[in-house]
Design a protein around this motif. Structure first.
Motif, mmCIF file in Angstrom:
data_model
loop_
_atom_site.group_PDB
_atom_site.id
_atom_site.type_symbol
_atom_site.label_atom_id
_atom_site.label_comp_id
_atom_site.label_asym_id
_atom_site.label_seq_id
_atom_site.Cartn_x
_atom_site.Cartn_y
_atom_site.Cartn_z
ATOM 1 N N THR A 21 5.871 -38.365 -18.386
ATOM 2 C CA THR A 21 6.002 -37.290 -17.403
ATOM 3 C C THR A 21 6.152 -37.892 -16.004
ATOM 4 O O THR A 21 5.545 -38.911 -15.674
ATOM 5 C CB THR A 21 4.783 -36.353 -17.443
ATOM 6 O OG1 THR A 21 3.577 -37.115 -17.297
ATOM 7 C CG2 THR A 21 4.730 -35.607 -18.762
ATOM 8 N N ASP A 22 6.959 -37.217 -15.192
ATOM 9 C CA ASP A 22 7.205 -37.688 -13.830
ATOM 10 C C ASP A 22 6.179 -37.111 -12.857
ATOM 11 O O ASP A 22 5.140 -36.571 -13.281
ATOM 12 C CB ASP A 22 8.629 -37.350 -13.400
ATOM 13 C CG ASP A 22 8.912 -35.845 -13.416
ATOM 14 O OD1 ASP A 22 7.948 -35.040 -13.420
ATOM 15 O OD2 ASP A 22 10.101 -35.463 -13.417
ATOM 16 N N ALA A 23 6.462 -37.194 -11.554
ATOM 17 C CA ALA A 23 5.519 -36.745 -10.534
ATOM 18 C C ALA A 23 5.279 -35.242 -10.586
ATOM 19 O O ALA A 23 4.292 -34.752 -10.023
ATOM 20 C CB ALA A 23 6.019 -37.147 -9.151
ATOM 21 N N THR A 24 6.148 -34.503 -11.261
ATOM 22 C CA THR A 24 5.955 -33.053 -11.395
ATOM 23 C C THR A 24 5.408 -32.684 -12.773
ATOM 24 O O THR A 24 5.341 -31.508 -13.113
ATOM 25 C CB THR A 24 7.278 -32.298 -11.145
ATOM 26 O OG1 THR A 24 8.231 -32.686 -12.137
ATOM 27 C CG2 THR A 24 7.832 -32.620 -9.762
ATOM 28 N N GLY A 25 5.043 -33.692 -13.566
ATOM 29 C CA GLY A 25 4.493 -33.429 -14.895
ATOM 30 C C GLY A 25 5.536 -33.105 -15.941
ATOM 31 O O GLY A 25 5.218 -32.529 -16.976
ATOM 32 N N VAL A 26 6.796 -33.508 -15.703
ATOM 33 C CA VAL A 26 7.902 -33.141 -16.587
ATOM 34 C C VAL A 26 8.470 -34.380 -17.282
ATOM 35 O O VAL A 26 8.649 -35.432 -16.661
ATOM 36 C CB VAL A 26 9.013 -32.424 -15.798
ATOM 37 C CG1 VAL A 26 10.242 -32.192 -16.677
ATOM 38 C CG2 VAL A 26 8.499 -31.100 -15.245
ATOM 39 N N ALA A 27 8.757 -34.237 -18.581
ATOM 40 C CA ALA A 27 9.494 -35.248 -19.347
ATOM 41 C C ALA A 27 10.703 -34.565 -19.969
ATOM 42 O O ALA A 27 10.590 -33.453 -20.486
ATOM 43 C CB ALA A 27 8.612 -35.864 -20.422
ATOM 44 N N ARG A 28 11.859 -35.232 -19.915
ATOM 45 C CA ARG A 28 13.105 -34.640 -20.413
ATOM 46 C C ARG A 28 13.700 -35.495 -21.526
ATOM 47 O O ARG A 28 13.662 -36.723 -21.456
ATOM 48 C CB ARG A 28 14.113 -34.480 -19.273
ATOM 49 C CG ARG A 28 13.701 -33.447 -18.228
ATOM 50 C CD ARG A 28 14.738 -33.314 -17.125
ATOM 51 N NE ARG A 28 14.424 -32.207 -16.231
ATOM 52 C CZ ARG A 28 13.589 -32.299 -15.208
ATOM 53 N NH1 ARG A 28 12.984 -33.457 -14.960
ATOM 54 N NH2 ARG A 28 13.349 -31.247 -14.438
ATOM 55 N N PHE A 29 14.272 -34.813 -22.521
ATOM 56 C CA PHE A 29 14.868 -35.491 -23.659
ATOM 57 C C PHE A 29 16.184 -34.820 -24.026
ATOM 58 O O PHE A 29 16.365 -33.627 -23.786
ATOM 59 C CB PHE A 29 13.943 -35.423 -24.880
ATOM 60 C CG PHE A 29 12.577 -36.002 -24.648
ATOM 61 C CD1 PHE A 29 12.338 -37.350 -24.859
ATOM 62 C CD2 PHE A 29 11.534 -35.191 -24.221
ATOM 63 C CE1 PHE A 29 11.077 -37.879 -24.644
ATOM 64 C CE2 PHE A 29 10.272 -35.718 -24.009
ATOM 65 C CZ PHE A 29 10.043 -37.072 -24.226
#
Length: 199
Positions: free
Chosen positions: A142-150
């Motif tokens: 997760t990034d600084a906004t709490g998001v992970a993308r796939f």
């Protein structure tokens, strides 16, 4: 002289039939210079899938680990694929033993759908950063906004999330379109280091 071989930065998963690169390093036990020596990657049948020459300088911070970045093409068959890196140690001034090292990668179908996983703390709804997220064979954080993308293939995929101090439920996701998932993780109480000494 004996030699040894190391393989690192192996991507996994890799989409079938697409190019991928790995780093391969060879080292002589007596720290001989190995610049310009040949390295090969071979598939499960022994066929050469990539070849290159060791570079001019050792890997930073090492003592004589000469390396090369090799590009290969992933298998056309899905599943766990096994490869071998080989160093023949030919044409050196002093005789050297060759070396080999095995590695593997997962070959997967091309991704069809975008999946966005947002991880927040239960109660506060604060984003949780740098959590490890696995969707099927795909891994991310997760990034600084709490998001992970796939970019995931269609079908059922297991979603697993790990972050020290938090507990998130493991679940199975049916990826049949682009998805945006919100996952809540529970903050675990900190361990009392003196608990074992208390009556």
């Amino acid at each position: 002289h004996k030699t040894s071989l190391a393989v690192w930065d192996v991507p996994s998963p890799v989409v079938v039939c697409e190019h991928f690169s790995v780093k391969v390093g060879a080292k002589c036990g007596a720290c001989c210079v190995l610049t310009g020596r040949a390295i090969e990657l071979r598939d499960e049948t022994g066929g050469v899938i990539a070849a290159g020459l060791l570079g001019d300088a050792p890997w930073p911070g090492t003592d004589g680990l000469y390396w090369a970045q090799l590009q290969a093409t992933a298998s056309a068959e899905q599943g766990l694929r096994h490869c071998t890196a080989a160093f023949a140690a030919r044409d050196l001034e002093l005789p050297h033993e060759g070396a080999s090292a095995s590695f593997s990668y997962m070959a997967v179908a091309p991704g069809r759908h975008q999946v966005c996983v947002t991880l927040v703390e239960r109660g506060t709804r604060a984003p949780i950063v740098e959590a490890q997220v696995r969707l099927g064979f795909h891994r991310g954080a997760t990034d600084a906004t709490g998001v992970a993308r796939f970019t995931a293939p269609a079908g059922k995929q297991r979603l697993f999330i790990w972050k020290a101090g938090f507990l998130a439920p493991e679940q199975t996701i049916d990826v049949n379109c682009d998805l945006e998932l919100a996952v809540e993780a529970e903050a675990l109480p900190e361990e009392d280091p003196y608990a074992r000494w208390q009556g």
